[in-house]
Motif scaffolding. Structure first.
Motif, PDB file in Angstrom:
ATOM      1  N   ALA A  97       0.838  -1.201   0.000  1.00 40.27           N
ATOM      2  CA  ALA A  97       0.000   0.000   0.000  1.00 40.27           C
ATOM      3  C   ALA A  97       0.877   1.255   0.000  1.00 40.27           C
ATOM      4  CB  ALA A  97      -0.933  -0.004   1.214  1.00 40.27           C
ATOM      5  N   GLY A  98       1.965   1.215   0.752  1.00 43.74           N
ATOM      6  CA  GLY A  98       2.891   2.344   0.784  1.00 43.74           C
ATOM      7  C   GLY A  98       3.558   2.570  -0.562  1.00 43.74           C
ATOM      8  N   GLN A  99       3.863   1.494  -1.266  1.00 42.46           N
ATOM      9  CA  GLN A  99       4.472   1.641  -2.593  1.00 42.46           C
ATOM     10  C   GLN A  99       3.496   2.326  -3.550  1.00 42.46           C
ATOM     11  OE1 GLN A  99       7.519   1.366  -1.667  1.00 42.46           O
ATOM     12  NE2 GLN A  99       8.213   0.085  -3.346  1.00 42.46           N
ATOM     13  N   LEU A 100       2.244   1.936  -3.474  1.00 41.48           N
ATOM     14  CA  LEU A 100       1.236   2.608  -4.313  1.00 41.48           C
ATOM     15  C   LEU A 100       1.120   4.075  -3.929  1.00 41.48           C
ATOM     16  CD1 LEU A 100      -1.513  -0.162  -4.485  1.00 41.48           C
ATOM     17  CD2 LEU A 100       0.046   0.553  -6.312  1.00 41.48           C
ATOM     18  N   GLY A 101       1.210   4.351  -2.627  1.00 40.32           N
ATOM     19  CA  GLY A 101       1.182   5.745  -2.168  1.00 40.32           C
ATOM     20  C   GLY A 101       2.373   6.536  -2.685  1.00 40.32           C
ATOM     21  N   ALA A 102       3.549   5.927  -2.718  1.00 44.16           N
ATOM     22  CA  ALA A 102       4.744   6.597  -3.242  1.00 44.16           C
ATOM     23  C   ALA A 102       4.571   6.880  -4.735  1.00 44.16           C
ATOM     24  CB  ALA A 102       5.986   5.748  -2.992  1.00 44.16           C
ATOM     25  N   TRP A 103       3.994   5.927  -5.463  1.00 43.61           N
ATOM     26  CA  TRP A 103       3.717   6.159  -6.880  1.00 43.61           C
ATOM     27  C   TRP A 103       2.777   7.342  -7.051  1.00 43.61           C
ATOM     28  CZ3 TRP A 103       2.644   1.073 -10.038  1.00 43.61           C
ATOM     29  CH2 TRP A 103       3.807   0.318 -10.096  1.00 43.61           C
ATOM     30  N   GLN A 104       1.750   7.408  -6.226  1.00 46.76           N
ATOM     31  CA  GLN A 104       0.795   8.519  -6.319  1.00 46.76           C
ATOM     32  C   GLN A 104       1.467   9.853  -5.998  1.00 46.76           C
ATOM     33  OE1 GLN A 104      -2.286   7.146  -3.681  1.00 46.76           O
ATOM     34  NE2 GLN A 104      -3.416   6.149  -5.333  1.00 46.76           N
ATOM     35  N   GLN A 105       2.366   9.854  -5.022  1.00 49.96           N
ATOM     36  CA  GLN A 105       3.107  11.082  -4.692  1.00 49.96           C
ATOM     37  C   GLN A 105       3.909  11.560  -5.903  1.00 49.96           C
ATOM     38  OE1 GLN A 105       5.633  10.302  -1.332  1.00 49.96           O
ATOM     39  NE2 GLN A 105       4.009  10.666   0.173  1.00 49.96           N
ATOM     40  N   LEU A 106       4.651  10.657  -6.512  1.00 53.38           N
ATOM     41  CA  LEU A 106       5.456  11.046  -7.678  1.00 53.38           C
ATOM     42  C   LEU A 106       4.572  11.487  -8.840  1.00 53.38           C
ATOM     43  CD1 LEU A 106       8.360   8.439  -7.700  1.00 53.38           C
ATOM     44  CD2 LEU A 106       8.489  10.882  -7.192  1.00 53.38           C
ATOM     45  N   HIS A 107       3.495  10.766  -9.041  1.00 51.33           N
ATOM     46  CA  HIS A 107       2.573  11.123 -10.132  1.00 51.33           C
ATOM     47  C   HIS A 107       2.008  12.522  -9.912  1.00 51.33           C
ATOM     48  CE1 HIS A 107      -1.046  10.972 -12.682  1.00 51.33           C
ATOM     49  NE2 HIS A 107      -0.313  10.158 -13.440  1.00 51.33           N
ATOM     50  N   ALA A 108       1.625  12.834  -8.672  1.00 49.29           N
ATOM     51  CA  ALA A 108       1.070  14.158  -8.352  1.00 49.29           C
ATOM     52  C   ALA A 108       2.099  15.264  -8.556  1.00 49.29           C
ATOM     53  CB  ALA A 108       0.560  14.180  -6.903  1.00 49.29           C
TER      54      ALA A 108
END
Length: 193
Positions: A97-108
């Protein structure tokens, strides 16, 4: 009577076969990631290379994966320790879940997959690792179900813990390659200079 006929070989134990199978799987995964790291090192020298920033969430994710590995090792050391077994999977889920959150941070922040080659490699390497974590979680779920039915899962728990330790090592290597090792150093290590 001197019979030179050899005796049939004893069948290999299922334990030995399972252990060998895991070692072969980990060897194949290691080669896969080393090939990706080699390609990463070669591509790093391109003028269009722009390394994305390190999402701070990745440090917490690393801690979650470390705790998953430690919990699964505790489950091995305490064979009736279903709580440790459960925690191992929970921390593994937190990592994903944290990895998906990190992806979302970079995407944003505008670091999209197709933005530049460094972004693509970040998503590729972390995504491939995530797929292997997901595979570990599926095995963990099967193991947990067997343990809850009261079956002996000592061998499976040892193999599962070993795989999670391996995933932790792969993650630490990827983390170092992506954010800690200087490009020139990585290229020298990989022989791509």
């Amino acid at each position: 009577m001197n019979d030179a006929t050899p005796l049939p070989a004893a069948p290999a134990s299922p334990n030995a076969a399972a252990k060998l199978g895991l070692w072969v799987l980990m060897a194949v995964i290691t080669v896969l990631f080393l090939q990706f790291i080699q390609a990463y090192a070669v591509r790093q020298g391109s003028p269009d290379w722009l390394r994305p920033p390190e999402p701070t969430l990745l440090r917490w994710n690393t801690l979650a994966l470390l705790l998953a590995s430690a919990a699964l090792q505790s489950a091995v050391m305490l064979p009736r320790g279903k709580t440790a077994l459960l925690l191992g999977g929970v921390f593994g889920c937190i990592f994903l879940a944290g990895q998906l959150g990190a992806w979302q941070q970079l995407h944003a922040q505008g670091y999209l997959v197709a933005g530049n080659p460094a972004n693509s490699f970040f998503y590729l390497l972390t995504g491939m690792h995530g797929v292997h974590v997901l595979g570990g979680l599926l095995t963990w779920g099967w193991l947990l179900a067997r343990a809850r039915r009261g079956l002996d899962v000592a061998l499976e728990a040892r193999l599962c813990a070993r795989y999670w330790h391996f995933l932790l090592l792969i993650w630490l290597l990827l983390y170092a390659v992506l954010f800690w090792i200087a490009p020139a150093t990585l290229q020298a290590i990989c022989g791509s200079r």
